[in-house]
Design an enzyme around this catalytic site. Structure first.
Site: not given
Ligand code: NAD
Length: 291
Positions: A54, A98, A121
């Site tokens: 990322k 994450q 997200d």
């Protein structure tokens, strides 16, 4: 029949180039440099690879990124304080925590603490709610489901009125993808570990998406001839013939399904690259909306 291979790597590369160009335009007009903060708790090797990729993608698109790593022993309070700080930072437009988080952390509370405008997200319940309600304008589209939709769109897959079967009902893939497919006027069935006669259900699908995490679960005789089959699964299996002793496979028995489907995504090089491209897109949109 041999399926058309939907090359996610090439599709994502085009999208990333477009996003990079938009970042340049934004900055040339005096706008801010988009910034993504990632938070990785613990040392899960797969998560570390995802986070590294990322950051690399951000740099390539002209975005800056903030890489925060906490030990697996980090407390709920520490994590909440970190998210609160990132919420206020002007140079951070997107926040990605994450997953999975260590078992002693209550992941839903951490996700709910992320500012809805920085939830790139798209996991905050408010943002998921906007996806679920007809007539609402979502702030963000969830990355992996949006990646699947993008592949379906660029491959001109007909969705209106089509039967779509989604294998998996997770918060991150199956459930939000089902919402996006409904929005595209597909008739959607969500299947999961308790579904009866999965093969028969899958054979009704014009569009079949596997997001299960079971290596090579979907066999050729589960697939309607000529259908579009998308593999979200990423599974590492032992392979003595490989130098590393293992290799990645998806949730499809790829070689045999490719003989029956009309179009198919490979693993690796299918949905995975799109997930990162969509994260960049969301970070860009968050930056544009912050102006
Ligand atoms: P998850 O474990 O949260 O959910 C799996 C879902 O599959 C559950 O809803 C479960 O009910 C269902 N399931 C499990 N076994 C089943 C079976 N035998 N038959 C039918 N349904 C079954 O997983 P997830 O986070 O949704 O991820 C699914 C897969 O997708 C994993 O392999 C993961 O690594 C991969 N993934 C890939 C990307 C990407 O960018 N390509 C992103 C996220 C997840």
């Amino acid at each position: 029949m041999t399926a058309t291979i939907l090359d996610g790597k090439a599709i994502a590369a085009r999208l990333r180039a477009e996003i990079g160009a938009e970042v340049s335009t934004l900055r040339a007009a005096g706008g801010p440099q988009p910034g993504l903060a990632t938070v990785l708790v613990g040392d899960d090797p797969a998560s570390a690879v995802y986070v590294r990729n990322k950051h690399k993608a951000c740099a390539e698109a002209g975005m800056h990124s903030v890489d925060i790593k906490l030990p697996a022993s980090a407390s709920q309070a520490e994590l909440l304080a970190l998210v609160a700080e990132l919420n206020t930072r002007a140079d951070v437009h997107g926040i990605l925590v994450q997953l999975p988080l260590p078992a002693h952390i209550d992941a839903p509370s951490i996700i709910a603490a992320i500012a809805v405008t920085k939830d790139v997200d798209c996991l905050h319940p408010e943002n998921v709610g906007l996806l679920a309600q007809k007539g609402r304008q979502p702030r963000f589209l969830p990355c992996t489901p949006a990646g699947v939709m993008h592949i379906l769109q660029v491959s001109n897959t007909a969705l209106a009125g089509a039967n779509a079967v989604v294998l998996g009902r997770s918060n991150i893939v199956g459930m939000p993808l089902s919402l996006l497919l409904v929005s595209a006027d597909a008739t959607v069935t969500i299947a999961h570990s308790r579904t009866r006669d999965l093969p028969a259900l899958c054979r009704t699908a014009d569009v079949l998406v596997a997001a299960v995490g079971v290596p090579e679960l979907v066999r050729a005789d589960w697939v309607k001839p000529g259908s579009t089959v998308i593999d979200v699964g990423i599974n590492r299996i032992a392979d003595p013939a490989a130098k590393s002793g293992s290799r990645l496979v998806g949730d499809l028995a790829y070689a045999e399904v490719a003989e029956r489907a009309g179009a198919i995504t490979p693993v690796p090089g299918g949905v995975g690259p799109l997930t990162i491209a969509m994260l960049l897109q969301n970070t860009l949109h968050a930056t544009q909306a912050s102006q």
